[in-house]
Design a protein around this motif. Structure first.
Motif, mmCIF file in Angstrom:
data_model
loop_
_atom_site.group_PDB
_atom_site.id
_atom_site.type_symbol
_atom_site.label_atom_id
_atom_site.label_comp_id
_atom_site.label_asym_id
_atom_site.label_seq_id
_atom_site.Cartn_x
_atom_site.Cartn_y
_atom_site.Cartn_z
ATOM 1 N N ALA A 41 4.076 -14.608 -8.655
ATOM 2 C CA ALA A 41 3.070 -14.368 -9.712
ATOM 3 C C ALA A 41 2.189 -13.174 -9.338
ATOM 4 C CB ALA A 41 2.226 -15.623 -9.916
ATOM 5 N N ALA A 42 1.802 -13.104 -8.074
ATOM 6 C CA ALA A 42 0.926 -12.012 -7.630
ATOM 7 C C ALA A 42 1.653 -10.663 -7.688
ATOM 8 C CB ALA A 42 0.434 -12.293 -6.209
ATOM 9 N N LYS A 43 2.931 -10.665 -7.288
ATOM 10 C CA LYS A 43 3.735 -9.430 -7.393
ATOM 11 C C LYS A 43 3.836 -8.986 -8.847
ATOM 12 C CE LYS A 43 7.070 -9.788 -3.585
ATOM 13 N NZ LYS A 43 6.970 -8.451 -3.007
ATOM 14 N N HIS A 47 2.316 -5.551 -9.457
ATOM 15 C CA HIS A 47 3.428 -4.592 -9.273
ATOM 16 C C HIS A 47 3.332 -3.967 -7.891
ATOM 17 C CE1 HIS A 47 4.288 -5.073 -13.505
ATOM 18 N NE2 HIS A 47 3.015 -4.868 -13.741
ATOM 19 N N SER A 48 3.215 -4.814 -6.889
ATOM 20 C CA SER A 48 2.921 -4.336 -5.542
ATOM 21 C C SER A 48 3.496 -5.307 -4.528
ATOM 22 C CB SER A 48 1.384 -4.291 -5.404
ATOM 23 O OG SER A 48 0.989 -4.057 -4.091
ATOM 24 N N ARG A 49 3.644 -4.841 -3.288
ATOM 25 C CA ARG A 49 3.851 -5.786 -2.193
ATOM 26 C C ARG A 49 2.574 -6.614 -2.109
ATOM 27 N NH1 ARG A 49 4.562 -2.661 3.110
ATOM 28 N NH2 ARG A 49 5.106 -4.715 3.906
ATOM 29 N N ILE A 50 2.695 -7.832 -1.623
ATOM 30 C CA ILE A 50 1.493 -8.676 -1.514
ATOM 31 C C ILE A 50 1.511 -9.392 -0.159
ATOM 32 C CG2 ILE A 50 1.042 -9.028 -3.978
ATOM 33 C CD1 ILE A 50 2.778 -11.760 -2.156
ATOM 34 N N TYR A 111 -3.918 -14.002 -2.743
ATOM 35 C CA TYR A 111 -3.002 -12.938 -2.329
ATOM 36 C C TYR A 111 -3.715 -11.600 -2.442
ATOM 37 C CZ TYR A 111 0.401 -16.616 -3.065
ATOM 38 O OH TYR A 111 1.086 -17.808 -2.993
ATOM 39 N N VAL A 112 -3.302 -10.666 -1.587
ATOM 40 C CA VAL A 112 -3.869 -9.321 -1.643
ATOM 41 C C VAL A 112 -2.727 -8.340 -1.900
ATOM 42 C CG1 VAL A 112 -5.056 -7.531 -0.308
ATOM 43 C CG2 VAL A 112 -5.798 -9.908 -0.138
ATOM 44 N N ALA A 113 -2.950 -7.424 -2.826
ATOM 45 C CA ALA A 113 -1.975 -6.345 -3.056
ATOM 46 C C ALA A 113 -2.067 -5.385 -1.871
ATOM 47 C CB ALA A 113 -2.307 -5.617 -4.360
ATOM 48 N N ILE A 114 -0.913 -5.050 -1.294
ATOM 49 C CA ILE A 114 -0.924 -4.146 -0.130
ATOM 50 C C ILE A 114 0.004 -2.958 -0.366
ATOM 51 C CG2 ILE A 114 -1.607 -5.839 1.608
ATOM 52 C CD1 ILE A 114 1.371 -6.141 2.346
ATOM 53 N N ASP A 115 -0.349 -1.849 0.294
ATOM 54 C CA ASP A 115 0.463 -0.635 0.163
ATOM 55 C C ASP A 115 1.563 -0.615 1.224
ATOM 56 O OD1 ASP A 115 -0.676 0.171 2.562
ATOM 57 O OD2 ASP A 115 -2.091 1.575 1.626
ATOM 58 N N GLU A 116 2.252 0.506 1.317
ATOM 59 C CA GLU A 116 3.377 0.649 2.251
ATOM 60 C C GLU A 116 2.970 0.418 3.700
ATOM 61 O OE1 GLU A 116 6.699 1.448 1.411
ATOM 62 O OE2 GLU A 116 5.831 0.781 -0.481
ATOM 63 N N ALA A 120 -4.840 -3.161 2.094
ATOM 64 C CA ALA A 120 -5.186 -3.646 0.763
ATOM 65 C C ALA A 120 -5.288 -2.479 -0.216
ATOM 66 C CB ALA A 120 -6.517 -4.403 0.833
ATOM 67 N N GLN A 121 -4.744 -2.674 -1.405
ATOM 68 C CA GLN A 121 -4.851 -1.647 -2.446
ATOM 69 C C GLN A 121 -5.217 -2.319 -3.765
ATOM 70 O OE1 GLN A 121 -1.212 0.469 -3.299
ATOM 71 N NE2 GLN A 121 -0.030 -1.392 -3.671
ATOM 72 N N PRO A 122 -5.822 -1.572 -4.703
ATOM 73 C CA PRO A 122 -6.252 -2.190 -5.959
ATOM 74 C C PRO A 122 -5.089 -2.840 -6.728
ATOM 75 C CG PRO A 122 -7.250 -0.025 -5.721
ATOM 76 C CD PRO A 122 -6.226 -0.153 -4.615
ATOM 77 N N VAL A 123 -5.388 -3.973 -7.325
ATOM 78 C CA VAL A 123 -4.394 -4.659 -8.162
ATOM 79 C C VAL A 123 -4.059 -3.771 -9.359
ATOM 80 C CG1 VAL A 123 -4.032 -6.658 -9.676
ATOM 81 C CG2 VAL A 123 -5.170 -6.961 -7.456
ATOM 82 N N ASP A 124 -5.099 -3.253 -9.987
ATOM 83 C CA ASP A 124 -4.900 -2.378 -11.144
ATOM 84 C C ASP A 124 -5.021 -0.925 -10.687
ATOM 85 O OD1 ASP A 124 -4.527 -4.377 -13.172
ATOM 86 O OD2 ASP A 124 -6.646 -4.861 -12.915
ATOM 87 N N ARG A 125 -3.872 -0.271 -10.581
ATOM 88 C CA ARG A 125 -3.818 1.111 -10.118
ATOM 89 C C ARG A 125 -3.190 1.970 -11.206
ATOM 90 N NH1 ARG A 125 -1.080 -2.091 -7.348
ATOM 91 N NH2 ARG A 125 0.913 -1.068 -7.683
ATOM 92 N N GLU A 126 -3.353 3.273 -11.041
ATOM 93 C CA GLU A 126 -2.760 4.226 -12.012
ATOM 94 C C GLU A 126 -1.259 3.985 -12.180
ATOM 95 O OE1 GLU A 126 -3.869 7.788 -13.181
ATOM 96 O OE2 GLU A 126 -5.676 6.602 -13.511
#
Ligand SMILES: CC(C)(COP(=O)(O)OP(=O)(O)OC[C@H]1O[C@@H](n2cnc3c(N)ncnc32)[C@H](O)[C@@H]1OP(=O)(O)O)[C@@H](O)C(=O)NCCC(=O)NCCS
Length: 128
Positions: A41-43, A47-50, A111-116, A120-126
């Motif tokens: 659900a979090a992914k 739209h991110s790794r979590i 859950y936290v959205a994470i980058d490569e 932590a990175q914003p859930v709602d990103r460009e």
């Protein structure tokens, strides 16, 4: 509450290999199913790794038996800047399918959205 709350995110069959010494389904297996369901659900939302950052207020209401169908429902309670707080309910269904239904476990996972790089990175990103 007689109806599951949220979306059906995961469905699985409780197998003999997932039992505890009492012959019922091991709580750790249920917890992992919930974590996978909440992660999906979090992914989907970010739209991110979590990564799972917290689990709170877990309740085990009743034992799960081998052969029952385990359904995990997810309801996104709150979206923060980088985090998502999700209620997860586990319901079992006996056979024949859908004949008997019971809520067996529930909990709230964050859950936290994470980058490569695992930051932590914003859930709602460009790009999301
Ligand atoms: C997830 C992780 C990247 C977050 O990094 P961090 O430096 O703690 O990031 P922050 O402090 O900025 O917190 C990020 C978000 O998580 C929330 N958060 C952090 N710890 C929390 C906790 N214990 N309970 C609830 N929310 C929490 C923060 O409030 C923040 O939310 P927001 O951006 O929506 O306001 C880092 O903690 C981590 O890698 N943890 C291990 C994850 C892991 O291995 N999980 C198990 C396997 S998936």
């Amino acid at each position: 509450m007689t109806e599951p709350r949220g979306e059906l995110s995961l469905r699985n069959l409780a197998m003999p290999a997932d039992t505890n010494p009492n012959g019922d389904i091991f709580g750790g297996w249920l917890l992992s199913q919930m974590d996978i369901a909440g992660g999906l659900a979090a992914k989907g939302r970010s739209h991110s790794r979590i990564a799972t950052v917290a689990i709170e207020s877990m309740s085990f209401h009743q034992a799960v038996r081998v052969g029952e169908i385990v359904c995990c429902y997810t309801d996104i309670l709150k979206v923060g800047r980088t985090s998502m707080r999700i209620r997860i309910e586990v319901w079992t269904m006996g056979m024949p399918y859908n004949q008997t239904r019971a809520k067996v476990t529930e909990g709230i996972f964050t859950y936290v959205a994470i980058d490569e790089n695992g930051k932590a990175q914003p859930v709602d990103r460009e790009e999301a």
